[in-house]
Each structure stands twice: as structure tokens, then as C-alpha cells.
Design an enzyme around this catalytic site. Structure first.
Site, PDB file in Angstrom:
ATOM      1  N   ASP A  11      18.749  -7.695 -37.291  1.00  0.00           N
ATOM      2  CA  ASP A  11      19.406  -6.639 -36.524  1.00  0.00           C
ATOM      3  C   ASP A  11      19.830  -5.499 -37.451  1.00  0.00           C
ATOM      4  O   ASP A  11      20.007  -5.692 -38.657  1.00  0.00           O
ATOM      5  CB  ASP A  11      20.643  -7.200 -35.794  1.00  0.00           C
ATOM      6  CG  ASP A  11      21.304  -6.167 -34.887  1.00  0.00           C
ATOM      7  OD1 ASP A  11      20.605  -5.244 -34.428  1.00  0.00           O
ATOM      8  OD2 ASP A  11      22.511  -6.280 -34.641  1.00  0.00           O
ATOM      9  N   SER A  12      20.057  -4.338 -36.851  1.00  0.00           N
ATOM     10  CA  SER A  12      20.551  -3.186 -37.614  1.00  0.00           C
ATOM     11  C   SER A  12      22.052  -3.311 -37.894  1.00  0.00           C
ATOM     12  O   SER A  12      22.587  -2.570 -38.710  1.00  0.00           O
ATOM     13  CB  SER A  12      20.297  -1.897 -36.829  1.00  0.00           C
ATOM     14  OG  SER A  12      20.991  -1.939 -35.594  1.00  0.00           O
ATOM     15  N   CYS A  74      17.156  -6.392 -31.923  1.00  0.00           N
ATOM     16  CA  CYS A  74      17.536  -4.984 -31.938  1.00  0.00           C
ATOM     17  C   CYS A  74      16.413  -4.235 -31.231  1.00  0.00           C
ATOM     18  O   CYS A  74      15.252  -4.323 -31.645  1.00  0.00           O
ATOM     19  CB  CYS A  74      17.675  -4.512 -33.380  1.00  0.00           C
ATOM     20  SG  CYS A  74      17.885  -2.732 -33.562  1.00  0.00           S
ATOM     21  N   ASN A  75      16.752  -3.528 -30.180  1.00  0.00           N
ATOM     22  CA  ASN A  75      15.718  -2.804 -29.428  1.00  0.00           C
ATOM     23  C   ASN A  75      15.108  -1.679 -30.259  1.00  0.00           C
ATOM     24  O   ASN A  75      13.923  -1.398 -30.151  1.00  0.00           O
ATOM     25  CB  ASN A  75      16.323  -2.226 -28.151  1.00  0.00           C
ATOM     26  CG  ASN A  75      16.513  -3.293 -27.092  1.00  0.00           C
ATOM     27  OD1 ASN A  75      15.651  -3.472 -26.236  1.00  0.00           O
ATOM     28  ND2 ASN A  75      17.601  -4.014 -27.147  1.00  0.00           N
ATOM     29  N   GLU A 154      31.584  -0.457 -29.852  1.00  0.00           N
ATOM     30  CA  GLU A 154      32.154  -0.779 -31.172  1.00  0.00           C
ATOM     31  C   GLU A 154      33.682  -0.691 -31.152  1.00  0.00           C
ATOM     32  O   GLU A 154      34.357  -1.423 -31.865  1.00  0.00           O
ATOM     33  CB  GLU A 154      31.601   0.186 -32.234  1.00  0.00           C
ATOM     34  CG  GLU A 154      30.115   0.044 -32.439  1.00  0.00           C
ATOM     35  CD  GLU A 154      29.776  -0.777 -33.658  1.00  0.00           C
ATOM     36  OE1 GLU A 154      30.318  -0.497 -34.729  1.00  0.00           O
ATOM     37  OE2 GLU A 154      28.964  -1.707 -33.522  1.00  0.00           O
ATOM     38  N   CYS A 186      19.325  -2.068 -25.284  1.00  0.00           N
ATOM     39  CA  CYS A 186      20.044  -1.987 -26.558  1.00  0.00           C
ATOM     40  C   CYS A 186      20.922  -3.228 -26.638  1.00  0.00           C
ATOM     41  O   CYS A 186      21.631  -3.545 -25.668  1.00  0.00           O
ATOM     42  CB  CYS A 186      20.893  -0.719 -26.598  1.00  0.00           C
ATOM     43  SG  CYS A 186      21.921  -0.592 -28.072  1.00  0.00           S
ATOM     44  N   HIS A 188      23.557  -3.700 -28.042  1.00  0.00           N
ATOM     45  CA  HIS A 188      25.005  -3.431 -27.983  1.00  0.00           C
ATOM     46  C   HIS A 188      25.542  -3.408 -26.560  1.00  0.00           C
ATOM     47  O   HIS A 188      26.752  -3.454 -26.358  1.00  0.00           O
ATOM     48  CB  HIS A 188      25.311  -2.072 -28.621  1.00  0.00           C
ATOM     49  CG  HIS A 188      25.812  -2.159 -30.013  1.00  0.00           C
ATOM     50  ND1 HIS A 188      25.000  -2.469 -31.078  1.00  0.00           N
ATOM     51  CD2 HIS A 188      27.050  -1.990 -30.539  1.00  0.00           C
ATOM     52  CE1 HIS A 188      25.710  -2.471 -32.181  1.00  0.00           C
ATOM     53  NE2 HIS A 188      26.964  -2.191 -31.885  1.00  0.00           N
TER      54      HIS A 188
HETATM   55  N1  DGL Z   1      21.090  -2.691 -32.019  1.00  0.00           N
HETATM   56  C1  DGL Z   1      20.466  -1.410 -31.735  1.00  0.00           C
HETATM   57  C2  DGL Z   1      19.535  -1.541 -30.535  1.00  0.00           C
HETATM   58  O1  DGL Z   1      19.452  -2.574 -29.893  1.00  0.00           O
HETATM   59  C3  DGL Z   1      21.466  -0.321 -31.515  1.00  0.00           C
HETATM   60  C4  DGL Z   1      22.245   0.075 -32.737  1.00  0.00           C
HETATM   61  C5  DGL Z   1      21.533   0.982 -33.729  1.00  0.00           C
HETATM   62  O2  DGL Z   1      21.313   2.173 -33.410  1.00  0.00           O
HETATM   63  O3  DGL Z   1      21.225   0.518 -34.810  1.00  0.00           O
HETATM   64  O4  DGL Z   1      18.838  -0.595 -30.229  1.00  0.00           O
END
Ligand code: DGL
Length: 275
Positions: A11-12, A74-75, A154, A186, A188
Site C-alpha cells: 500500500d501507499s 491500493c487502488n 485521515e 480507494c 481509504h
Molecule cells: N490508498 C490509495 C488508493 O487506494 C489512496 C491514497 C494515496 O493517494 O496514496 O487509491
């Protein structure tokens, strides 16, 4: 036959923990190794080459740990870098977060009008639109970048007027267009499920990409006969690596995850794979 090796989760940052939560619910015997690039989060506003380069570095750190499968939780990474990771993975199966949600939406939409929300990079890539149209070429796909939802999550502002207004601002057009199925594209966004549903009404079904990604992990592990024994896994046996500990981690992670996160360690993605 059972396979005790861990599942790698890339994940990011921390949003991928929503996928972890679903994997642990569905497959409590599995061990996980999570790598979140919190030092360089967010990826969603970055150029594609940067996302691909960071993603390959993260993937390399996980492939070096004898994982049996990699889930890209992570999308943004899935939309932009999945093919690059797959090429690099060789014989380790890789599951992205886009296709499972796209498939679920096509199955659920009655009017073939599907909405997608996600980061700028995810929406700009057109990955969802392509995936949906490949399954049903007659489906209409409406995509909107909704980056401002990420800081609201967040900050844990799940039930807040600012969040409701933001969701209304982003989604009023899709409601007007008669979209009947909305993909939360996403990782999040799952904590916003209730506020989104409250805004769009019950006529619009919501697809949580985290849940469908976890179901895909279960299906692939089962099909490839790679599941662990039902005991011996779970959170206690899993490890969570982050490239930096954000100031708000202590409060945020349990909320994402539903409970405190054990075994947090730091990791560096530096010196990882090049494209
Ligand atoms: N986790 C990222 C997603 O699912 C969103 C956060 C990011 O921009 O890194 O797209």
C-alpha cells in the site's frame, strides 16, 4: 495441502489496512506482511512514472520475503502499476484492487450506470472504466476524482458536516445522472460508507473495493490450493511495516483496522526495483 507462507500486502500508506481487515475476517488462518509507504504517501497526486517506480520498490521488499501471493491494497497502485508489478512478480500471483470491484459493480447494476470515485491518478488512468467496459461494453461509467475525502478520513471525520458537504459536492452529478451503483475506488474510503450511503440514498448500491479485493484473495488462494491451515495465522502472527510513522498513526490505525495493530516495524523501500 496447506501453504503457511504469508500473503504480502502493498500500500501507499495505511488505507490498505481496510483490505487487511477483510482478509483477516474471511481467512483468519492467514499470516500477512504489510508494507505501507507512509513516508511518501499519498501516491494519488503523483505522476504515473513515480507511482510505478515507488510501487516496484515496495513490491520488491515484499517479494524478498517469501510471500505466496501479493495483494496490491491500493487502488492508485493497482490502476497505474499492476502490470509492471505482475511482470516483475514472475510466478507469484498478484491481485489488484480494481478488477474485483469492477466485476462486483457489473453484477449489481440494474441500469448499467456505474460511478467510480478515487484519487486523481486512479481516475486519470481510466483503469476502472476499461475494466468495466471489458466485462460489459454497454455499461456507462462515470468517474470523479475525490481526493479531498482522503484527508477527511485521515482526520477521522467520518460523521461530520464537512464530510457530508464534501460527499454531496462530489456526488450530486452522479445522483442526477441516475448512477445506481457506486464503486469506492480507494482503500481509504470504506470508513465513509455510511456517510456516502446517507448522501446518495438507498437506490444507489455501494461497492467497497476493499471487501471485493479480499474476496478475490480468498478465491485465488482456494483455486491455487495455497490456503493456510485454519489456525496459526491472524493478526498476532502478521507483521506491519511502514516507511515512516506518521504523527497521527496511534489514533488512526486502530480506527482503520477495528483494533490495535500489533508488530509495527519500519522498513525502507529505497534501493528497490527499478522499472
Ligand atoms: N490508498 C490509495 C488508493 O487506494 C489512496 C491514497 C494515496 O493517494 O496514496 O487509491
Amino acid at each position: 495441502m496447506s501453504d503457511p507462507r504469508p500473503i504480502g500486502v502493498l500500500d501507499s500508506g495505511t488505507g490498505g489496512l481496510t483490505v487487511v481487515r477483510e482478509i483477516v475476517r474471511l481467512m483468519p488462518g492467514e499470516r500477512l506482511i504489510y508494507a505501507g509507504d507512509t513516508a511518501r504517501f499519498p501516491y494519488g497526486n503523483r505522476p504515473e512514472e513515480t507511482i510505478r517506480s515507488f510501487a516496484l520498490q515496495g513490491a520488491e521488499t515484499l517479494f524478498g520475503r517469501d510471500i505466496k501471493l501479493l495483494v496490491v491494497a491500493c487502488n492508485t497502485i493497482s490502476a497505474v502499476a499492476l502490470e509492471a508489478i505482475e511482470r516483475y512478480a514472475r510466478d507469484v500471483p498478484v491481485i489488484g484492487a480494481v478488477l474485483p470491484g469492477a466485476r462486483a459493480a457489473v453484477l449489481r447494476t440494474a441500469d448499467r450506470k456505474i460511478g467510480v470515485i478515487g484519487t486523481h491518478a486512479t481516475i486519470r488512468s481510466g483503469a476502472y472504466k476499461k475494466a468495466i467496459e471489458r466485462i460489459d461494453s454497454a455499461a456507462k461509467v462515470y468517474e470523479t476524482a475525490t481526493p479531498f475525502l482522503i484527508p477527511l478520513v485521515e482526520e477521522m471525520m467520518f460523521d461530520h458536516d464537512i464530510t457530508r458537504l464534501t460527499v454531496q459536492f462530489y456526488l450530486y452529478e452522479m445522483i442526477d445522472l441516475g448512477v445506481d451503483c457506486l464503486i469506492l475506488g480507494c482503500t481509504h474510503y470504506p470508513p465513509l460508507l455510511e456517510v456516502v450511503q446517507g448522501t446518495v440514498g438507498t437506490r444507489m448500491q455501494i461497492i467497497d473495493s476493499a471487501l471485493w479485493t479480499a474476496k478475490e484473495v480468498q478465491d485465488i488462494l482456494t483455486a491455487l490450493d495455497l490456503c493456510s491451515e485454519p489456525e496459526g495465522g491472524g493478526l498476532g502472527q502478521s507483521a506491519f511495516f511502514f516507511t515512516e510513522t506518521p504523527l497521527h498513526t496511534a489514533g488512526q490505525l486502530p480506527l482503520f483496522f477495528g483494533e490495535a495493530l500489533p508488530h509495527q516495524k519500519s522498513i525502507s523501500f529505497a534501493g528497490g526495483a527499478k522499472q
